[in-house]
Design an enzyme around this catalytic site. Structure first.
Site, PDB file in Angstrom:
ATOM      1  N   CYS A   1       0.898  -1.219  -0.082  1.00 30.95           N
ATOM      2  CA  CYS A   1       0.036   0.001  -0.089  1.00 30.95           C
ATOM      3  C   CYS A   1       0.881   1.095   0.099  1.00 30.95           C
ATOM      4  CB  CYS A   1      -0.925   0.110   1.272  1.00 30.95           C
ATOM      5  SG  CYS A   1      -2.115   1.084   0.907  1.00 30.95           S
TER       6      CYS A   1
ATOM      7  N   CYS B   1       0.326   3.765   1.933  1.00 27.42           N
ATOM      8  CA  CYS B   1       0.004   4.800   3.166  1.00 27.42           C
ATOM      9  C   CYS B   1       1.273   4.760   4.191  1.00 27.42           C
ATOM     10  CB  CYS B   1      -1.199   4.377   3.823  1.00 27.42           C
ATOM     11  SG  CYS B   1      -1.507   2.471   4.447  1.00 27.42           S
TER      12      CYS B   1
ATOM     13  N   HIS C   1      -2.542   8.629   3.125  1.00 29.85           N
ATOM     14  CA  HIS C   1      -3.374   8.206   2.702  1.00 29.85           C
ATOM     15  C   HIS C   1      -2.854   6.869   1.537  1.00 29.85           C
ATOM     16  CE1 HIS C   1      -6.972  10.021   3.507  1.00 29.85           C
ATOM     17  NE2 HIS C   1      -6.281  11.172   3.609  1.00 29.85           N
ATOM     18  N   CYS C   2      -3.955   6.146   1.219  1.00 32.72           N
ATOM     19  CA  CYS C   2      -3.421   4.999   0.232  1.00 32.72           C
ATOM     20  C   CYS C   2      -2.892   4.961  -1.053  1.00 32.72           C
ATOM     21  CB  CYS C   2      -4.413   3.757   0.718  1.00 32.72           C
ATOM     22  SG  CYS C   2      -4.791   3.564   2.528  1.00 32.72           S
TER      23      CYS C   2
ATOM     24  N   LYS D   1     -12.964  -4.978   2.064  1.00 34.24           N
ATOM     25  CA  LYS D   1     -12.254  -4.226   3.397  1.00 34.24           C
ATOM     26  C   LYS D   1     -13.214  -3.068   3.778  1.00 34.24           C
ATOM     27  CE  LYS D   1      -7.946  -1.860   4.879  1.00 34.24           C
ATOM     28  NZ  LYS D   1      -6.688  -1.619   4.097  1.00 34.24           N
TER      29      LYS D   1
ATOM     30  N   ARG E   1      -3.598   1.573  13.657  1.00 37.00           N
ATOM     31  CA  ARG E   1      -3.149   2.788  13.330  1.00 37.00           C
ATOM     32  C   ARG E   1      -1.930   3.455  14.290  1.00 37.00           C
ATOM     33  NH1 ARG E   1      -9.151   4.612  11.261  1.00 37.00           N
ATOM     34  NH2 ARG E   1      -8.915   3.237   9.300  1.00 37.00           N
TER      35      ARG E   1
ATOM     36  N   ARG F   1     -10.722   7.266   5.390  1.00 39.03           N
ATOM     37  CA  ARG F   1     -10.408   6.569   4.156  1.00 39.03           C
ATOM     38  C   ARG F   1     -11.661   6.008   3.514  1.00 39.03           C
ATOM     39  NH1 ARG F   1      -5.963   4.542   7.267  1.00 39.03           N
ATOM     40  NH2 ARG F   1      -3.893   5.239   5.968  1.00 39.03           N
TER      41      ARG F   1
ATOM     42  N   LYS G   1     -12.315  -8.224   5.760  1.00 42.95           N
ATOM     43  CA  LYS G   1     -11.644  -7.495   6.855  1.00 42.95           C
ATOM     44  C   LYS G   1     -12.446  -6.386   7.371  1.00 42.95           C
ATOM     45  CE  LYS G   1      -7.421  -4.782   7.730  1.00 42.95           C
ATOM     46  NZ  LYS G   1      -6.286  -3.976   7.044  1.00 42.95           N
TER      47      LYS G   1
ATOM     48  N   SER H   1      -6.773  -5.496  14.348  1.00 41.49           N
ATOM     49  CA  SER H   1      -6.239  -5.104  15.767  1.00 41.49           C
ATOM     50  C   SER H   1      -7.385  -4.625  16.656  1.00 41.49           C
ATOM     51  CB  SER H   1      -5.663  -3.826  15.456  1.00 41.49           C
ATOM     52  OG  SER H   1      -6.227  -2.743  14.904  1.00 41.49           O
TER      53      SER H   1
ATOM     54  N   TYR I   1      -3.249 -11.905  15.130  1.00 43.87           N
ATOM     55  CA  TYR I   1      -2.205 -11.409  16.239  1.00 43.87           C
ATOM     56  C   TYR I   1      -2.086 -12.471  17.185  1.00 43.87           C
ATOM     57  CZ  TYR I   1      -2.547  -6.895  13.826  1.00 43.87           C
ATOM     58  OH  TYR I   1      -2.655  -6.215  12.637  1.00 43.87           O
TER      59      TYR I   1
END
Ligand SMILES: [Zn+2]
Length: 330
Positions: A122, A124, A131-132, A199, A209, A221, A252, A279, A318
């Protein structure tokens, strides 16, 4: 309508072949993918306060961290760049050898050659705006210029040895442009493309973030990630990426979107399906267990079983280090 890029990119690696195995609700190490945040300092090790137990690591620290996990059966990782190298408006540094992720790919391929290395792609992490994509003066994404940059970065990861390229910005044309690059490079049969195809613009991304220092400098976004209530757009996004040639699809976040996972899987049964347990989901389960609301192992296993039941072949989580221990206990 299928893509014209062929099939071999979907099963050149043993772990990719297991993902073609189809339905089931059991959880095995090959169903898990561990996200890793890679920092510039090769010996760096930084705790992330919003995600207790998760670290940002340099490549030396990462190599040591991975050793016991590989011994316990870890098969796949997903790398993210967290760099402080000079950023610009177009994310030029993403494709430079100084990008810490390039070093991380090479190191893993040297130390753990069987580990499947997927890499997030990406803009970002590399743009001043955060931004992406490359922005036009009116604040909208310049898709054409963004594509050129994305492909350059993806190519540098492929040349470093990445097995899976995972474009994460949810924008049009990414998969086809990366597949075209792979064809030109002659790497069609040794690199997969896993699309973050579905997404949502979710509040569950909050802790990430902080982890990746990836909050946009202004705005949000919502112009490129999906509206939370959208089913039709979600199905169009998955179809778009299958037509463009994706080897795997992803939804996601996971837990709040299992209806979408099932629907995408039912419509695209030919493609392995990934869920990113993001996350905020990690933090929610971690803090709930720490507060005594439930047992961590029980709640994580229940959540992942629901994800498998909904159609996920791959769960990016995670909790992978703990899960490898729990799976060995069984
Ligand atoms: Zn991004």
């Amino acid at each position: 309508m299928a893509s014209s890029y062929g099939l071999h990119s979907g099963y050149f690696h043993p772990t990719l072949r297991k993902w073609q195995g189809g339905a089931g609700t059991t959880i095995a190490p090959h169903n898990l993918m561990l996200p890793i945040f890679v920092v510039d300092d090769e010996d760096g090790i930084e705790p992330i306060s919003s995600m207790p137990g998760v670290l940002r690591m340099g490549i030396n620290t990462m190599a040591v961290f991975l050793e016991p996990l590989v011994a316990k059966g870890l098969e796949a990782v997903l790398l993210f760049s967290v760099t402080n190298i000079l950023k610009d408006d177009t994310g030029e540094i993403g494709a430079k050898p100084s990008n810490p992720t390039v070093g991380a790919i090479k190191r893993i391929k040297r130390d753990y050659p069987d580990l499947l290395v997927a890499v997030d792609v990406c803009l970002c992490p590399y743009t001043i705006s955060g931004h992406c994509g490359v922005l036009k003066d009116d604040g909208f994404i310049d898709n054409g210029r963004s594509l050129i940059q994305i492909v350059k970065i993806a190519k540098s990861f492929v040349l470093a040895g990445a097995d899976v390229i995972a474009p994460s910005d949810m924008m049009d044309g990414r998969i086809k442009a990366i597949k075209d690059m792979l064809q030109t490079l002659g790497c069609m049969n040794r690199v997969s493309v896993m699309s973050y195809s579905v997404k949502f613009a979710s509040a569950f991304y909050g802790p990430f973030r902080e982890a990746a220092h990836s909050a946009p400098a202004f705005g949000d976004r919502k112009r490129y990630q999906l509206p939370l209530a959208s089913r039709g757009l979600a199905m169009r996004a998955a179809k778009r990426d299958e037509v463009e040639g994706a080897d795997m699809l992803m939804v996601k976040p996971g837990l709040a979107y299992l209806d979408i996972v099932r629907e995408v899987k039912d419509r695209h049964p030919e493609l392995p399906m990934a869920i990113y347990q993001v996350s905020g989901e990690y933090a929610m389960l971690h803090h709930g267990a720490a507060a005594g609301a439930f047992d961590l192992k029980a709640i994580v296993m229940e959540t992942l079983t629901a994800m498998r039941r909904s159609g996920a072949d791959i769960i990016i989580t995670y909790f992978t280090p703990q899960l490898l221990d729990w799976l060995m206990e069984k």
